[in-house]
Design an enzyme around this catalytic site. Structure first.
Site, PDB file in Angstrom:
ATOM      1  CG  PHE A 170      -2.586   5.587  13.875  1.00  0.00           C
ATOM      2  CD1 PHE A 170      -1.668   5.272  14.861  1.00  0.00           C
ATOM      3  CD2 PHE A 170      -2.609   6.881  13.388  1.00  0.00           C
ATOM      4  CE1 PHE A 170      -0.786   6.231  15.353  1.00  0.00           C
ATOM      5  CE2 PHE A 170      -1.739   7.860  13.856  1.00  0.00           C
ATOM      6  CZ  PHE A 170      -0.830   7.527  14.840  1.00  0.00           C
ATOM      7  CB  VAL A 219      -2.895  -3.146  17.147  1.00  0.00           C
ATOM      8  CG1 VAL A 219      -4.319  -3.132  16.635  1.00  0.00           C
ATOM      9  CG2 VAL A 219      -2.712  -2.148  18.265  1.00  0.00           C
ATOM     10  CG  ASN A 267      -0.179  -0.087   2.508  1.00  0.00           C
ATOM     11  OD1 ASN A 267       0.561   0.827   2.849  1.00  0.00           O
ATOM     12  ND2 ASN A 267      -0.320  -1.187   3.231  1.00  0.00           N
ATOM     13  CG  ASP A 292      -6.657  -5.495   6.374  1.00  0.00           C
ATOM     14  OD1 ASP A 292      -6.191  -5.423   7.528  1.00  0.00           O
ATOM     15  OD2 ASP A 292      -7.272  -4.551   5.825  1.00  0.00           O
ATOM     16  CG  ASP A 322      -5.835  -6.688  14.226  1.00  0.00           C
ATOM     17  OD1 ASP A 322      -5.014  -6.017  14.896  1.00  0.00           O
ATOM     18  OD2 ASP A 322      -6.844  -6.192  13.701  1.00  0.00           O
ATOM     19  CE  LYS A 325      -8.382  -3.211  14.590  1.00  0.00           C
ATOM     20  NZ  LYS A 325      -7.320  -3.534  13.646  1.00  0.00           N
TER      21      LYS A 325
END
Ligand code: C5P
Length: 405
Positions: A323, A308, A210, A279, A306, A341
């Site tokens: 974020f 975090v 990205n 992802d 994931d 999360k």
């Protein structure tokens, strides 16, 4: 190490005989590694020429508020956001009075009003003017508003008087300016930050990634180190140099980033997830370069861990900050992620706005935690990083106090 490396200092020069020392000050600030831009008031130009300051700073000198040519280059609001610090040296009695009264009647006062950066003044004037109750009241007002006053020193003055009002020497001012960047709010704290993109290999030559530049994460790492933290920067591939006093761990894929992040659990007090983690990754990495297909081709993707969330559910969970880069309903989605999360804080930004976010040098965010939200208006990423680190340090300290009481 140079104490002001990479710091962007806007040096304001006002009208006083000490303005001749500002030329030397530009040299000292640059010797310490700062990038210096100079703003002069009309009165300052009676004492020293813009040309001298331009030659020494290596940048054009800014002198007028409503100069279309200058505004077409770096406009006054941009200049106010560019600065990590505005240092006014010498600061005359008149300039202090105008600043204390919130005037914006020339470029320098306007920049001081508009900037999110800290402001420091090196007063320089006749001892009688310095002692005058009006000047003292203005100095008190400015101090109460958080403006740092460097000096003045006492001694023999250009006018022959002896007393307080001499501008501090350039080296002293450069050292005091450097000291303003070190808040020590995170002394003794271990902090990890993920930053940049990840790359998910498809075959030996191709990958999925990205547009993340890593600038925000690197700025946070630098601000945290300035605040005294031991910083580990777990970075995906970026073009950025490692900030001073930061330990960088280079990773490529989300899986590498996950492993590097978990390796620090137990010794990590604060974890900031700033990386734009892919992802998904290809289910299989082909050993050989995939040959062109005739019409279309499919790549099977599987979910990445994931990072975090895994950190936030660890037994020895650090204070965890995430974020949320969103393009709509920014706060709503950020609050959802904070809960889902299990984070202590989330920093939300609107990436549909091309002036901020991915790859730009500026950002504007809203900080959301269980107690509420706070918007930080658009500013340079380094200035924003400093404010975010101060907020994170304050919340971390509050949480520690609550847990121990
Ligand atoms: O769910 P989303 O990707 O929008 O969440 C963004 C936050 O989660 C960021 O802090 C990002 O660094 C983190 N993240 C992560 N691991 C992932 C995906 C996102 O740590 N696989």
């Amino acid at each position: 190490m140079k104490q002001l490396s990479n710091r962007q200092i806007l040096l304001g020069i006002t009208g006083g005989i000490a303005a001749y020392k500002s030329a030397e000050l530009v040299r000292r600030l640059k010797d310490h590694g700062a990038d210096v831009r100079v703003v002069m008031t009309a009165a300052a130009m009676e004492f020293i020429t813009p040309l001298t300051l331009q030659a020494l700073s290596g940048n054009p000198v800014h002198t007028a508020l409503l100069d279309p040519e200058a505004e077409a280059g770096m406009g006054h609001i941009e200049l106010a956001r560019w600065a990590d610090l505005i240092l006014v040296a010498p600061a005359s009695a008149d300039f202090m009075a105008r600043l204390a009264n919130g005037r914006g009647d020339d470029l320098l006062t306007t920049l001081c009003l508009a900037t999110p950066a800290p402001i420091a003044l090196a007063p320089a004037m006749n001892q009688g003017m310095w002692r005058d109750p009006a000047t003292q009241a203005n100095a008190d007002t400015l101090r109460q508003r958080g403006v740092a006053l460097f000096g003045p020193a006492a001694g023999e003055q250009a006018c022959g008087d002896i007393g307080p009002g001499r501008m501090l020497e350039s080296e002293q001012l450069a050292e005091l300016a450097a000291g303003l960047f070190n808040s020590r709010a995170l002394d003794g704290i271990s902090l990890s930050i993920t930053a940049g993109p990840t790359r998910e290999a498809i075959d030996p030559v191709r990958y999925i990634s990205n547009h993340s530049s890593g600038k925000m994460g690197y700025a946070l790492a630098e601000a945290a180190a300035d605040a005294g933290a031991r910083v580990t920067l777990i970075s995906g591939p970026t073009q950025l140099p490692c900030p001073p006093r930061v330990t960088r761990v280079d990773v490529i894929s989300a899986d590498d980033m996950y492993k590097a992040s978990m390796a620090n659990m137990g010794s990590c007090d604060i974890f900031i997830a700033c990386a734009a983690v892919a992802d998904y990754r290809p289910a299989h990495i082909e050993e050989q370069k995939i040959k062109k297909q005739n019409t279309s081709m499919n790549i099977e993707l599987v979910r990445n861990p994931d990072i975090v969330s895994a950190v936030a559910s660890h037994d020895q969970r650090p204070f965890t900050v995430g974020f949320a880069a969103e393009t709509q309903d920014v706060i709503h989605y950020a609050k959802g992620k904070l809960e889902k999360k299990n984070l202590d804080m989330i920093i939300a930004n609107d990436v549909s706005d091309t002036r901020i976010g991915f790859n730009s040098d500026e950002n504007s965010v809203t900080v959301v935690d269980p107690s509420g939200q706070q918007k930080l208006e658009q500013m340079g990423k380094r200035q924003l990083a400093k404010q975010l680190i101060d907020l994170i340090a304050a919340r971390y300290a509050e949480q520690k106090r609550d847990h121990s009481s």
